[in-house]
Design an enzyme around this catalytic site. Structure first.
Site: not given
Ligand code: NAD
Length: 499
Positions: A154, A466
């Site tokens: 995002n 961060e």
């Molecule tokens: P996601 O958890 O599906 O994926 C995040 C990253 O983790 C991706 O690069 C993905 O390929 C990787 N990943 C997936 N499975 C993994 C595993 N088993 N081991 C290690 N890495 C793995 O999230 P998304 O759909 O890409 O993003 C949306 C989510 O991110 C939402 O929940 C949102 O709230 C969160 N988000 C949080 C913040 C924050 O600062 N708190 C900021 C932006 C987005």
């Protein structure tokens, strides 16, 4: 037939194919007919190669004086700035948010890179008096080693910059695994770092799936810190998988952020805040205001205005100047929104705006959905508890300030919260009592600045932050240093220290 550009991993300064030779394809979420590119579908072998390159590069990079490292980062910031338009357009093509927002995303990367490069001349430690005569005592920051950076889609350039740049200025090397939905922005970012003069192996890019690339990074012995932003479900897995190797784990995860509107609020301002907070980035921000808790005295007037403004938002291709809200990032994300709208209806919430995917005319080839508002939501409904990550806002009535705080805190997450009020006492009380990492007064839940810490409590984060100088704490550890210049044995930690 449309040909697609093929992009590569960057390992040890070389742009290369994955060992398996397999690729994955990305397409524009506003128009699936437009290809973005083919990217490397990497696996454990590519990760091992990248970690090895980063480990070898670390031996040299950690000894480069921090102000010299920073010079490279300053150059990178200037390069990003010079290419801002191109980077933003490619980002809109790859993940859909409107151009003004992708320009903002790139600007955050610029700001973070300038800010962190400045830390090359700071990274302050402490000097304190010693208990003993003829002795100095101090603490210095030390890098950790190989850092794994795992990011969501995002904020395709801002979030990687929030992790990679502080990692580098502290003297770490990096293996970067971006989300599979936004690898193009990651390629652009790493190309710029390389062009700025980063030595081979200092930043390595490995694209591919979470279970292959992400997990391999999480379990690797040679990785000493993993900085992850993504969903709470995956963050929990990262935490568990990383535990046996005792690496530092920095997690930024999901949110269910609240705007609280009191009966003395400036309602026009609050409506503007809820529109931007709820529907900016199509609701796909970790800080999105997906809950709005409104005092009963102003509930009706707020709701009427909010609904009429939301219904007028223009949904379309983010590259079109007239568009207010772009598509969802993927078909899967669109399906999640459709599912939650159905859940909201079933739970008995009142659908007062939107509620449907858009699939006709200019919307026919993308993942579009109407801005959607549920009213009269009760705080324990699933739509008020679970992160939907789409353009769906739950409006919840309340009777008092205390009740608003109680509802606001009654979710598993703790990222961002906001209050609209003219009463300074209420504003400060809410700031103190909301259990979140970020708090706003008379502004929506979004809009963080790079020089303040960013992160959340409870199921949103694990205590790190961060951005700001707090990011240095993720990517360094303290070494305490005692320098004895007495020329004889001075004994510390005994009952009668020398005077
Ligand atoms: P996601 O958890 O599906 O994926 C995040 C990253 O983790 C991706 O690069 C993905 O390929 C990787 N990943 C997936 N499975 C993994 C595993 N088993 N081991 C290690 N890495 C793995 O999230 P998304 O759909 O890409 O993003 C949306 C989510 O991110 C939402 O929940 C949102 O709230 C969160 N988000 C949080 C913040 C924050 O600062 N708190 C900021 C932006 C987005």
């Amino acid at each position: 037939m449309v040909t697609m550009a093929t992009y590569h991993n960057c390992i040890d300064g070389s742009w290369m194919s994955s060992g398996s030779g397999e690729l994955f394809e990305n397409r524009n979420p506003a128009d699936q007919r437009e290809p973005i590119g083919l990217f490397q579908k990497s696996d454990r072998r590519d990760v091992a190669q990248a970690i090895d390159a980063a480990r070898r590069a670390y031996a040299r990079w950690r000894l480069v004086p921090a102000p010299r490292r920073a010079e490279i980062l300053f150059r990178a910031a200037h390069l990003i700035e010079a290419r801002k338009d191109l980077l933003a357009r490619d980002m809109t093509r790859e993940m859909g948010k409107v151009l003004a927002e992708t320009r903002g995303d790139v600007q955050e990367a610029i700001d973070m890179t300038f800010f962190m490069a400045g830390e090359g001349r700071r990274q302050y430690g402490q000097t304190v008096p010693s208990e003993l005569r003829d002795k100095f005592a101090m603490s210095v920051r030390q890098p950790l080693g190989v850092s794994a950076v795992i990011t969501p889609w995002n904020f395709p350039m801002a979030i990687p910059s929030w992790k990679i740049i502080p990692a580098l200025v502290c003297g770490n090397t990096v293996v970067f695994k971006p989300a599979t939905l936004t690898p193009l922005s990651a390629v652009h970012f790493v190309e710029i770092l390389e062009e700025a003069g980063l030595p081979p192996g200092v930043v390595n890019l490995v694209t591919g799936g979470g279970e292959e690339v992400g997990e391999a990074l999480t379990v690797a012995d040679d990785v000493r810190v993993v900085s992850f932003t993504g969903s709470t479900t995956v963050g929990r897995m990262v935490s568990q998988k990383a535990a046996p190797t005792f690496k530092k784990v920095h997690l930024e995860m999901g949110g269910k952020n609240v705007i609280m509107i009191m009966d003395d609020a400036n309602i026009e301002l609050a409506v503007e805040g809820c529109l931007w907070g709820g529907f900016g980035t199509t609701g796909q921000r970790c800080t999105a205001a997906s809950r709005v808790v409104v005092h009963e005295n102003v509930y009706r007037s707020f709701l009427d205005r909010f609904v009429s403004r939301a219904a007028a938002l223009r949904v379309g291709d983010g590259l079109e100047p007239a568009t207010d809200m772009g598509p969802l990032v993927s078909q899967g994300q669109l399906q999640t929104v459709v599912r939650y709208v159905e859940i909201g209806r079933t739970e008995g919430a009142r659908l007062v705006c939107g509620g449907h995917p858009l699939a006709a005319g200019a919307h026919a080839n993308g993942h579009f959905h109407e801005p959607t508002i549920f009213a009269d939501v009760s705080p324990r409904m699933r739509i008020a508890q679970e992160e939907i990550f789409g353009p769906v806002v739950s409006v919840i009535p309340c009777r008092s300030f205390d009740e608003a705080i109680e509802i606001g805190n009654d979710v598993q997450y703790g990222l961002s919260a906001s209050i609209y009020t003219q009463d300074v006492n209420r504003a400060f009380a809410a700031m103190r009592d909301m259990n979140t990492g970020i708090f706003y007064v008379n502004a929506p839940t979004i809009g963080a600045e790079v020089h303040l810490p960013f992160g959340g409590t409870k199921a949103t984060g694990n205590g790190h932050r961060e951005a700001g100088t707090a990011a240095l704490d993720v990517f360094s550890e303290w070494k305490s240093v005692y320098v004895d210049f007495s020329g004889k044995l001075q004994r510390a930690q005994i009952d009668t220290p020398e005077m």
